[in-house]
Design a protein around this motif. Structure first.
Motif, PDB file in Angstrom:
ATOM      1  N   ALA A 183       0.706  -1.271  -0.139  1.00  0.00           N
ATOM      2  CA  ALA A 183      -0.056   0.007   0.047  1.00  0.00           C
ATOM      3  C   ALA A 183       0.902   1.327  -0.051  1.00  0.00           C
ATOM      4  O   ALA A 183       0.457   2.096  -0.739  1.00  0.00           O
ATOM      5  N   VAL A 184       1.834   0.995   0.876  1.00  0.00           N
ATOM      6  CA  VAL A 184       2.901   2.386   0.731  1.00  0.00           C
ATOM      7  C   VAL A 184       3.571   2.695  -0.361  1.00  0.00           C
ATOM      8  O   VAL A 184       3.552   3.922  -0.947  1.00  0.00           O
ATOM      9  N   VAL A 185       4.072   1.545  -0.975  1.00  0.00           N
ATOM     10  CA  VAL A 185       4.836   1.749  -2.305  1.00  0.00           C
ATOM     11  C   VAL A 185       3.777   2.159  -3.265  1.00  0.00           C
ATOM     12  O   VAL A 185       3.936   3.221  -4.022  1.00  0.00           O
ATOM     13  N   PHE A 186       2.526   1.611  -3.309  1.00  0.00           N
ATOM     14  CA  PHE A 186       1.588   1.953  -4.574  1.00  0.00           C
ATOM     15  C   PHE A 186       1.182   3.525  -4.303  1.00  0.00           C
ATOM     16  O   PHE A 186       1.005   4.316  -5.307  1.00  0.00           O
ATOM     17  N   ALA A 187       0.890   3.610  -3.109  1.00  0.00           N
ATOM     18  CA  ALA A 187       0.705   5.213  -2.701  1.00  0.00           C
ATOM     19  C   ALA A 187       1.616   6.292  -3.117  1.00  0.00           C
ATOM     20  O   ALA A 187       1.318   7.190  -3.749  1.00  0.00           O
TER      21      ALA A 187
END
Length: 396
Positions: free
Chosen positions: A136-140
């Motif tokens: 989620a962090v990388v995608f965000a």
């Protein structure tokens, strides 16, 4: 009759009291208490499910919005706000590390563990998150930076609106589901602590952490005004006095956004130029979270000490640095800062549901004071940025 409306803090206090009472009613069947524990556990599963979606909702929009602004002014303001947040967290870490062990003793840690096994839920539904936290962090970050780049090239409007709407949905889930059910979550936790006999040991730590955190807020805000006032050639005491209205408004509203109009008036009294205050104050209401960082760092150290978990500055600073970015736009939602912090707590060793419940409880009981410190620091930054740009204009 006029209907009495309780605030979140009042509801949490009531939940804590109910939990303590229920856990101490030894005549009640354990299975009856397990009903509450089960409901609390189910809520915890839903919370873990929604956390990765929160990261996407808040961080994508927050980073994408930073493309809007006056170029260098945006960059300098964002960098100043981020550095302030890092410094605040670092100061909180060293104060907590050296001060908290004086009252979180080895004997108290043993009492926190309780003298009987905690109650367990009747069942779990094993609700698996759609994404893990790292994904989620990388995608965000990828989407936020990409949308920011697209907007800089006159594109990306539709994609931005998609994530803007998604952020609104997540905020609605927080305000209508997560926050209203938090008292149930907390009541279950304190029922268990009361049942095991550890609750009063925990509360003896809570109030001391609470007092120290608020003192840290006040000292850090005073430090910010002293530094910015000295740099700008203004009386720091006068700047602090002018900020009182903004500070008290933030305590009452528990919202950075709702305090912006009052904070702009405070900035005007401080002699900050109109263009600078109209840009810096609203922007910092979203990206400057020094008060929240002080609270979360202090509470993290307290929970780690209470559970006898070893930690060091390198690990905690990585957590502070990541959280300083992840909390961008989180102030727009109630309890957004601590909710944004939850997925990163395992970085410092806070891994269990009970430990996370303690973090939420510790944070939310003083959320309004953290917000007040955030918005007060915003005006200190406005004074600094205003003087910095005045000097640049004169040199030009």
């Amino acid at each position: 009759m006029k209907k009495i409306k309780l605030g979140l803090v009042s509801k949490l206090v009531i939940a804590i009291i109910i939990g303590i009472i229920l856990g101490n009613m030894k005549f009640l069947p354990a299975n009856l208490l397990r009903v509450l524990i089960t409901l609390s556990s189910l809520f915890g599963e839903f919370l873990n499910f929604i956390i990765p979606l929160m990261i996407i909702g808040f961080v994508v929009k927050g980073i994408a919005e930073l493309s809007e602004g006056a170029g260098k002014l945006l960059g300098i303001t964002a960098l100043t706000a981020y550095c302030s947040t890092l410094i605040a967290g670092t100061i909180a870490y060293f104060v907590a590390k050296n001060l908290f062990p004086t009252f979180i003793t080895a004997e108290l840690i043993e009492k926190v563990k309780g003298n009987v096994e905690p109650l367990t839920p009747f069942f779990k539904i094993n609700l698996t998150p759609m994404l893990d936290v790292t994904s989620a962090v990388v995608f965000a970050f990828i989407m936020g930076l990409s949308i920011s780049w697209l907007k800089g090239n006159g594109r990306g409007k539709v994609l931005f609106e998609v994530f803007d709407d998604f952020e609104a949905i997540i905020s609605k889930v927080l305000s209508k589901v997560i926050i209203p059910l938090l008292p149930l979550f907390i009541a279950g936790n304190f029922t268990n602590m009361s049942y095991t006999g550890s609750v009063f040991s925990v509360l003896s730590i809570f109030w001391k952490v609470f007092v120290i955190v608020i003192i840290l807020h006040l000292l850090y805000v005073s430090l910010m005004f002293t530094v910015s006032g000295t740099y700008a050639g203004k009386n720091p005491f006068r700047l602090i006095r002018n900020q009182v209205n903004g500070y008290m408004t933030a305590i009452g509203t528990q919202s950075s956004a709702a305090t912006i109009p009052v904070n702009l008036k405070c900035a005007e009294k401080n002699g900050v130029s109109e263009d600078i205050r109209n840009f810096v104050v609203p922007l910092c209401a979203t990206i400057h979270l020094a008060g929240s960082m002080i609270t979360i760092t202090s509470c993290s150290v307290a929970v780690l000490l209470m559970n006898g978990i070893n930690f060091n500055f390198g690990t905690v600073f990585g957590f502070i640095a990541m959280l300083g970015v992840a909390m961008v736009a989180a102030p727009g939602a109630p309890g957004g800062a601590i909710m944004s912090a939850l997925p990163f707590l395992p970085m410092v060793g806070i891994t269990t549901e009970v430990m996370q419940q303690l973090m939420i409880t510790l944070y939310l009981t003083q959320d309004s004071f953290g917000t007040a410190a955030n918005v007060s620091g915003d005006n200190a930054i406005a004074v600094f940025i205003d003087k910095l740009y005045t000097r640049k204009i004169k040199k030009a």
